[in-house]
Scaffold this motif. Structure first.
Motif, PDB file in Angstrom:
ATOM      1  N   GLY A  49       0.233  -5.164   7.141  1.00 26.07           N
ATOM      2  CA  GLY A  49       0.587  -4.323   5.816  1.00 26.07           C
ATOM      3  C   GLY A  49       1.395  -5.384   4.956  1.00 26.07           C
ATOM      4  N   LEU A  50       2.809  -5.076   4.993  1.00 21.14           N
ATOM      5  CA  LEU A  50       3.741  -5.721   4.179  1.00 21.14           C
ATOM      6  C   LEU A  50       4.656  -6.718   5.252  1.00 21.14           C
ATOM      7  CD1 LEU A  50       5.127  -3.177   1.849  1.00 21.14           C
ATOM      8  CD2 LEU A  50       3.440  -4.651   1.395  1.00 21.14           C
ATOM      9  N   SER A  51       4.506  -6.649   6.492  1.00 22.12           N
ATOM     10  CA  SER A  51       5.062  -7.321   7.550  1.00 22.12           C
ATOM     11  C   SER A  51       4.366  -8.755   7.617  1.00 22.12           C
ATOM     12  CB  SER A  51       5.400  -6.735   8.680  1.00 22.12           C
ATOM     13  OG  SER A  51       6.160  -5.316   8.404  1.00 22.12           O
ATOM     14  N   TYR A  52       5.029  -9.843   7.728  1.00 25.25           N
ATOM     15  CA  TYR A  52       4.502 -11.144   8.209  1.00 25.25           C
ATOM     16  C   TYR A  52       5.389 -11.491   9.335  1.00 25.25           C
ATOM     17  CZ  TYR A  52       2.365 -11.150   3.397  1.00 25.25           C
ATOM     18  OH  TYR A  52       1.653 -11.068   2.424  1.00 25.25           O
ATOM     19  N   ARG A  66       9.315  -9.179   5.449  1.00 24.14           N
ATOM     20  CA  ARG A  66       8.655  -8.129   4.530  1.00 24.14           C
ATOM     21  C   ARG A  66       8.505  -8.640   3.096  1.00 24.14           C
ATOM     22  NH1 ARG A  66       7.387  -3.216   6.816  1.00 24.14           N
ATOM     23  NH2 ARG A  66       7.539  -2.241   5.145  1.00 24.14           N
ATOM     24  N   ARG A  67       7.187  -8.627   2.715  1.00 29.49           N
ATOM     25  CA  ARG A  67       7.064  -8.823   1.161  1.00 29.49           C
ATOM     26  C   ARG A  67       5.940  -8.145   0.752  1.00 29.49           C
ATOM     27  NH1 ARG A  67      11.355 -11.205   1.866  1.00 29.49           N
ATOM     28  NH2 ARG A  67      11.975 -13.302   1.044  1.00 29.49           N
ATOM     29  N   PHE A  68       5.744  -8.049  -0.772  1.00 30.52           N
ATOM     30  CA  PHE A  68       4.664  -7.404  -1.329  1.00 30.52           C
ATOM     31  C   PHE A  68       3.727  -8.360  -2.211  1.00 30.52           C
ATOM     32  CE2 PHE A  68       2.516  -5.364  -4.709  1.00 30.52           C
ATOM     33  CZ  PHE A  68       1.756  -4.370  -4.038  1.00 30.52           C
ATOM     34  N   GLU A 111       0.965 -15.627  -2.743  1.00 32.76           N
ATOM     35  CA  GLU A 111       1.371 -15.373  -1.275  1.00 32.76           C
ATOM     36  C   GLU A 111       1.096 -16.804  -0.616  1.00 32.76           C
ATOM     37  OE1 GLU A 111      -0.291 -12.623   2.307  1.00 32.76           O
ATOM     38  OE2 GLU A 111      -1.621 -13.680   1.051  1.00 32.76           O
ATOM     39  N   LYS A 117      -2.827  -9.766  -0.779  1.00 30.94           N
ATOM     40  CA  LYS A 117      -3.277 -10.886   0.305  1.00 30.94           C
ATOM     41  C   LYS A 117      -4.464 -12.000  -0.107  1.00 30.94           C
ATOM     42  CE  LYS A 117      -0.787  -8.510   3.050  1.00 30.94           C
ATOM     43  NZ  LYS A 117       0.293  -8.153   2.631  1.00 30.94           N
TER      44      LYS A 117
END
Length: 117
Positions: A33-36, A4-6, A14, A9
């Motif tokens: 969302g914030l999950s990769y 999870r990162r903010f 990023e 996009k």
């Protein structure tokens, strides 16, 4: 594996982080969302991010087969692919980047205004 990162996009920060993950052997498979989401592979490839309208993405998906994409407010998408920068499909996406950055700024300002009051 999930991290999870903010990040905004498609931003340079990023993409740099995703490419560091690839250097460690983790290939991007999905973004929610914030999950990769990543999978461990022996040879993870470096990727780039391109902004394009959703309609262009639907038409071009079969041509350059992106790893994943993320849709902004239904009409704009950022596409993550392993295409080299010289082979980019979209050569001029500044107007799309500007639209996404402005939308992100508006969301952040609205959030800050709500938090302050």
């Amino acid at each position: 594996m999930q991290k999870r990162r903010f990040f905004l996009k498609g931003s340079a920060a990023e993409v740099a982080w995703l490419n560091r993950q690839a250097a460690w052997g983790y290939q991007l498979t999905a973004i929610h969302g914030l999950s990769y989401q990543f999978k461990e592979v022996p040879q993870a490839r470096q990727l780039i991010a391109e902004y394009m309208p959703q309609t262009t993405l639907q038409v071009m998906t079969t041509v350059f087969q992106p790893l994943t994409s993320y849709t902004f407010h239904d009409d704009m998408a950022v596409v993550y692919s392993t295409v080299a920068p010289k082979q980019r499909v979209v050569n001029n996406d500044q107007q799309y980047r500007l639209a996404v950055y402005r939308h992100a700024r508006d969301v952040a300002l609205n959030w800050l205004n709500g938090w302050y009051w």
